[in-house]
Scaffold this motif. Structure first.
Motif, PDB file in Angstrom:
ATOM      1  N   TRP A  31       0.938  -1.066  -0.015  1.00 56.34           N
ATOM      2  CA  TRP A  31      -0.027   0.017  -0.113  1.00 56.34           C
ATOM      3  C   TRP A  31       0.935   1.056   0.228  1.00 56.34           C
ATOM      4  CZ3 TRP A  31      -0.803   4.184   3.365  1.00 56.34           C
ATOM      5  CH2 TRP A  31      -1.931   4.946   2.973  1.00 56.34           C
ATOM      6  N   GLN A 157      -9.704   5.938   9.496  1.00 53.46           N
ATOM      7  CA  GLN A 157     -10.092   5.766   8.027  1.00 53.46           C
ATOM      8  C   GLN A 157     -11.585   5.710   7.582  1.00 53.46           C
ATOM      9  OE1 GLN A 157      -7.358   6.949   6.109  1.00 53.46           O
ATOM     10  NE2 GLN A 157      -7.579   5.001   4.747  1.00 53.46           N
ATOM     11  N   MET A 161     -14.237   7.833   5.389  1.00 53.06           N
ATOM     12  CA  MET A 161     -14.941   7.229   4.434  1.00 53.06           C
ATOM     13  C   MET A 161     -16.576   7.166   4.621  1.00 53.06           C
ATOM     14  SD  MET A 161     -12.499   3.713   3.720  1.00 53.06           S
ATOM     15  CE  MET A 161     -13.562   3.090   2.556  1.00 53.06           C
ATOM     16  N   GLN A 185      -7.480  -3.022   4.296  1.00 50.32           N
ATOM     17  CA  GLN A 185      -7.771  -1.872   3.485  1.00 50.32           C
ATOM     18  C   GLN A 185      -8.961  -2.347   2.343  1.00 50.32           C
ATOM     19  OE1 GLN A 185      -6.973   1.185   2.832  1.00 50.32           O
ATOM     20  NE2 GLN A 185      -5.229   1.718   4.057  1.00 50.32           N
ATOM     21  N   LYS A 186      -8.626  -3.482   1.926  1.00 49.66           N
ATOM     22  CA  LYS A 186      -9.631  -4.116   1.015  1.00 49.66           C
ATOM     23  C   LYS A 186     -11.165  -4.480   1.667  1.00 49.66           C
ATOM     24  CE  LYS A 186      -6.743  -7.574  -0.161  1.00 49.66           C
ATOM     25  NZ  LYS A 186      -6.264  -8.728  -0.690  1.00 49.66           N
ATOM     26  N   ASN A 187     -11.073  -5.058   2.830  1.00 45.92           N
ATOM     27  CA  ASN A 187     -12.319  -5.258   3.428  1.00 45.92           C
ATOM     28  C   ASN A 187     -13.036  -3.902   3.808  1.00 45.92           C
ATOM     29  OD1 ASN A 187     -12.099  -7.958   3.211  1.00 45.92           O
ATOM     30  ND2 ASN A 187     -11.110  -8.314   5.111  1.00 45.92           N
ATOM     31  N   LEU A 188     -12.192  -2.854   4.209  1.00 42.02           N
ATOM     32  CA  LEU A 188     -13.166  -1.704   4.499  1.00 42.02           C
ATOM     33  C   LEU A 188     -13.584  -0.929   3.283  1.00 42.02           C
ATOM     34  CD1 LEU A 188     -13.180   0.285   7.012  1.00 42.02           C
ATOM     35  CD2 LEU A 188     -11.384   1.460   6.428  1.00 42.02           C
ATOM     36  N   ALA A 189     -12.923  -1.087   2.023  1.00 45.24           N
ATOM     37  CA  ALA A 189     -13.344  -0.459   0.987  1.00 45.24           C
ATOM     38  C   ALA A 189     -14.826  -1.418   0.376  1.00 45.24           C
ATOM     39  CB  ALA A 189     -12.338  -0.657  -0.342  1.00 45.24           C
ATOM     40  N   PHE A 190     -14.677  -2.554   0.778  1.00 45.27           N
ATOM     41  CA  PHE A 190     -16.023  -3.640   0.275  1.00 45.27           C
ATOM     42  C   PHE A 190     -17.155  -3.035   1.157  1.00 45.27           C
ATOM     43  CE2 PHE A 190     -18.045  -7.552   0.596  1.00 45.27           C
ATOM     44  CZ  PHE A 190     -18.280  -7.914  -0.917  1.00 45.27           C
ATOM     45  N   LYS A 192     -17.708  -0.303   2.340  1.00 42.55           N
ATOM     46  CA  LYS A 192     -18.031   1.110   1.885  1.00 42.55           C
ATOM     47  C   LYS A 192     -19.095   0.901   0.659  1.00 42.55           C
ATOM     48  CE  LYS A 192     -18.154   5.336   1.123  1.00 42.55           C
ATOM     49  NZ  LYS A 192     -18.858   6.628   1.528  1.00 42.55           N
ATOM     50  N   ALA A 193     -18.859  -0.227   0.008  1.00 38.41           N
ATOM     51  CA  ALA A 193     -19.760  -0.506  -1.210  1.00 38.41           C
ATOM     52  C   ALA A 193     -20.932  -1.239  -0.666  1.00 38.41           C
ATOM     53  CB  ALA A 193     -18.836  -1.188  -2.174  1.00 38.41           C
TER      54      ALA A 193
END
Length: 344
Positions: A31, A157, A161, A185-190, A192-193
């Motif tokens: 990252w 973070q 978001m 990072q990936k799971n947080l973005a997931f 969010k969606a």
């Protein structure tokens, strides 16, 4: 999370003459590498940037680029990726003579060149090359963060978001992500969606964040220890349908029981949690994740060494029998689960 603060305001203008990114936290390292590249405006089509993958590059070409003058600007940026020669990794890409030439360059670097080095792993402090860099370069290390620092950072973070964790949802996300920076990072973005309203509850973590094989093996271990055989067999059936092989499952189970045994032995010798991490790292020849030790200590307290020894012998014998083709591997694996459960 000082490393993230260090690169947050990094730009082409503030880039030091030599910048080194290193560290053993793979997810955080990758990252940070992306963030650094983005912050300095790296563009492969821009002739003011030169990128070399040291796994494939010729040092002759690297050195020529380091000392040559920029074409369209006062300064240029040279990026050396995967420079494992700086680390304790056994892999080497430069010869002894090339290392000496690189040392000579570092002693008198070109004033018109900004050098960025990506070296995943632990820096080898015994090497003269590393000593020169520690003296003259800015070094950013992707080190495994403490649990509270990791929680504090991802809580911040999440707020940025527009996410709000309800109850123990953040703790569960950390646990399901294995306290791995990259997976978080990936799971947080997931998430969010996944949740438009931004309210993240425990059930959202369970439903949305996919289970890893390690998660399933952990669940399987708990089922065995609690003698919930029907549930254990159902989980194994699901894993088989997902294409997981019995040999692989045995290997991971063995690894988990071995970790339980090791931390239990070191703990009974009076070693602290941090000392156990150090001892296991030295024993295995690789950096052990502190969170593995933390949870192994917690989960092994109620288990005896005698049981762990017997469980590992059962799994080893089953592994041999499967590879030897004695019986059907499904039958042998299910039988091993029953034997281990009955040994508790």
């Amino acid at each position: 999370m000082q490393t993230i603060t260090d690169i947050k305001n990094l730009t082409v203008q503030s880039l030091p003459p030599i910048l080194v990114l290193t560290g053993e936290d793979v997810g955080q390292f990758e990252w940070l590498k992306k963030e650094i590249s983005k912050n300095i405006g790296y563009d492969p089509s821009d002739l003011n940037y030169s990128y070399f993958d040291m796994k494939e590059a010729s040092y002759v070409d690297v050195e020529l680029d380091l000392v040559s003058l920029p074409f369209f600007a006062d300064e240029k940026i040279v990026i050396l990726d995967h420079l494992l020669d700086l680390t304790t990794a056994k892999k080497r890409y430069l010869t002894d003579e090339e290392l000496k030439q690189f040392e000579s360059y570092l002693e008198r670097p070109s004033e018109s060149t900004r050098l960025v080095i990506f070296a995943e792993g632990k820096l080898d402090s015994k090497r003269r090359l590393v000593k020169l860099l520690k003296r003259d370069a800015q070094i950013i290390e992707a080190a495994t963060p403490k649990e509270q620092d990791l929680k504090r950072y991802f809580s911040s973070q999440a707020q940025e978001m527009g996410l709000q964790f309800v109850g123990d949802a953040l703790d569960q996300l950390l646990l399901k992500s294995g306290y791995d920076f990259g997976d978080l990072q990936k799971n947080l973005a997931f998430l969010k969606a996944y949740k438009e309203d931004g309210q993240i509850r425990l059930e959202d973590i369970e439903e949305a964040v996919p289970k890893t094989l390690q998660d399933n093996i952990f669940d399987l271990t708990q089922m065995i220890l609690q003698r919930r055989i029907d549930q254990a067999r159902a989980l194994v059936k699901d894993l088989r349908l997902q294409g997981e092989d019995e040999i692989k499952l045995i290997a991971i189970l063995l690894s988990q029981f071995r970790m339980f045994s090791q931390v239990k032995i070191f703990s009974e010798e009076g070693q602290s949690e941090s000392q156990i991490v150090t001892s296991l790292s030295e024993l295995s020849g690789r950096k052990i994740n502190p969170y593995q030790v933390k949870f192994a200590l917690r989960d092994s307290r109620r288990i005896s060494l005698a049981f762990l020894k017997q469980a590992m012998m059962i799994l080893i014998e089953t592994d041999y029998a499967i590879k030897n083709g004695s019986y059907d591997k499904d039958y042998l694996f299910d039988l091993a689960l029953l034997k281990v459960a009955n040994a508790v």
